[in-house]
Motif scaffolding. Sequence first.
Motif, PDB file in Angstrom:
ATOM      1  N   SER A  11      -2.826   7.313  -2.476  1.00 17.46           N
ATOM      2  CA  SER A  11      -2.351   5.969  -2.787  1.00 17.46           C
ATOM      3  C   SER A  11      -1.930   5.854  -4.251  1.00 17.46           C
ATOM      4  O   SER A  11      -0.855   5.326  -4.569  1.00 17.46           O
ATOM      5  N   VAL A  12      -2.772   6.353  -5.153  1.00 16.42           N
ATOM      6  CA  VAL A  12      -2.463   6.280  -6.582  1.00 16.42           C
ATOM      7  C   VAL A  12      -1.239   7.130  -6.916  1.00 16.42           C
ATOM      8  O   VAL A  12      -0.360   6.712  -7.684  1.00 16.42           O
ATOM      9  N   SER A  13      -1.161   8.310  -6.333  1.00 20.69           N
ATOM     10  CA  SER A  13      -0.040   9.211  -6.618  1.00 20.69           C
ATOM     11  C   SER A  13       1.286   8.629  -6.153  1.00 20.69           C
ATOM     12  O   SER A  13       2.297   8.701  -6.869  1.00 20.69           O
TER      13      SER A  13
ATOM     14  N   MET B 118      -9.036  12.680 -10.979  1.00 21.84           N
ATOM     15  CA  MET B 118     -10.164  12.187 -10.196  1.00 21.84           C
ATOM     16  C   MET B 118     -11.385  13.080 -10.384  1.00 21.84           C
ATOM     17  O   MET B 118     -12.510  12.594 -10.564  1.00 21.84           O
TER      18      MET B 118
ATOM     19  N   THR C 293      -3.121  13.664 -10.227  1.00 19.05           N
ATOM     20  CA  THR C 293      -4.067  12.595  -9.895  1.00 19.05           C
ATOM     21  C   THR C 293      -5.373  13.174  -9.370  1.00 19.05           C
ATOM     22  O   THR C 293      -6.465  12.675  -9.687  1.00 19.05           O
TER      23      THR C 293
ATOM     24  N   THR D  73      -7.486   7.820  -1.712  1.00 20.73           N
ATOM     25  CA  THR D  73      -7.241   7.166  -3.000  1.00 20.73           C
ATOM     26  C   THR D  73      -6.267   7.974  -3.841  1.00 20.73           C
ATOM     27  O   THR D  73      -5.362   7.413  -4.481  1.00 20.73           O
ATOM     28  N   VAL D  74      -6.427   9.286  -3.842  1.00 18.16           N
ATOM     29  CA  VAL D  74      -5.500  10.152  -4.580  1.00 18.16           C
ATOM     30  C   VAL D  74      -4.075   9.961  -4.065  1.00 18.16           C
ATOM     31  O   VAL D  74      -3.119   9.844  -4.844  1.00 18.16           O
TER      32      VAL D  74
ATOM     33  N   GLY E  37       1.956   5.477  -5.732  1.00 16.41           N
ATOM     34  CA  GLY E  37       2.270   4.369  -6.626  1.00 16.41           C
ATOM     35  C   GLY E  37       2.878   4.846  -7.933  1.00 16.41           C
ATOM     36  O   GLY E  37       3.845   4.249  -8.438  1.00 16.41           O
ATOM     37  N   ARG E  38       2.333   5.917  -8.486  1.00 13.59           N
ATOM     38  CA  ARG E  38       2.894   6.481  -9.721  1.00 13.59           C
ATOM     39  C   ARG E  38       4.310   7.001  -9.483  1.00 13.59           C
ATOM     40  O   ARG E  38       5.207   6.808 -10.305  1.00 13.59           O
TER      41      ARG E  38
ATOM     42  N   SER F  21       7.021   4.288  -9.280  1.00 12.51           N
ATOM     43  CA  SER F  21       7.255   3.468 -10.467  1.00 12.51           C
ATOM     44  C   SER F  21       8.577   3.846 -11.125  1.00 12.51           C
ATOM     45  O   SER F  21       9.045   4.989 -11.019  1.00 12.51           O
TER      46      SER F  21
END
Length: 209
Positions: A177-179, A203, A199, A174-175, A181-182, A185
Amino acid sequence: MTFSDITIHAMAERVITYTGYMARWQPDARERLERAAFDLFVEQGFASTTVPQIAARAGLSTRTFFRHFADKRDALFADEHAVPDQAGRIVAEAPDGITPLQIVASGFDAVAAAQFSREKSYYIARHQIIQSDDGLRERQLHTQAALVEALRSGFVQRGSDPVDALLAAHLTATVFSVSIGRWLSAESTEPLATLLRDTFDRMLRTAAS
């Protein structure tokens, strides 16, 4: 295309010239196919691109394409095991006495440097290609699942409780994936490694609150 002319002297009376396709012997065929596929996906979209078009752009035959890839999706996911494999090595080589999440935190710089070394524009374009197709999005989920399994297995082999290992593996995925995505951007200017650490810290704070 690259061709090689093979000349056969027959009975010293006539010359037979055979023009044969020799590009399949070139050692960089796989890389050429990957580049050709990516360029075409960007130019005309994944759905509109065919394997013969990819092969032609690379200067190779369709048969050569299928020696390296099962289908055109494989050309986009040629390195899909790189992150899970490196994550598994980081876990296996970590010193004794540290927790799974400490291992993860120690590996962010190495993963970012090794697996995301191209220009950021490449990863933005690749992300857009994946988001354009349901099958590609599903393939991306399989890659994330492979990362979870590599981490989970590595943590268990180091002696972690199986449930703790699974939780740590999912949190790590998850870290990532979120990172990513950030990082992709439009407003992001921070390096990926910095965003991974940020991230991860977020978390931990969220879990503790």
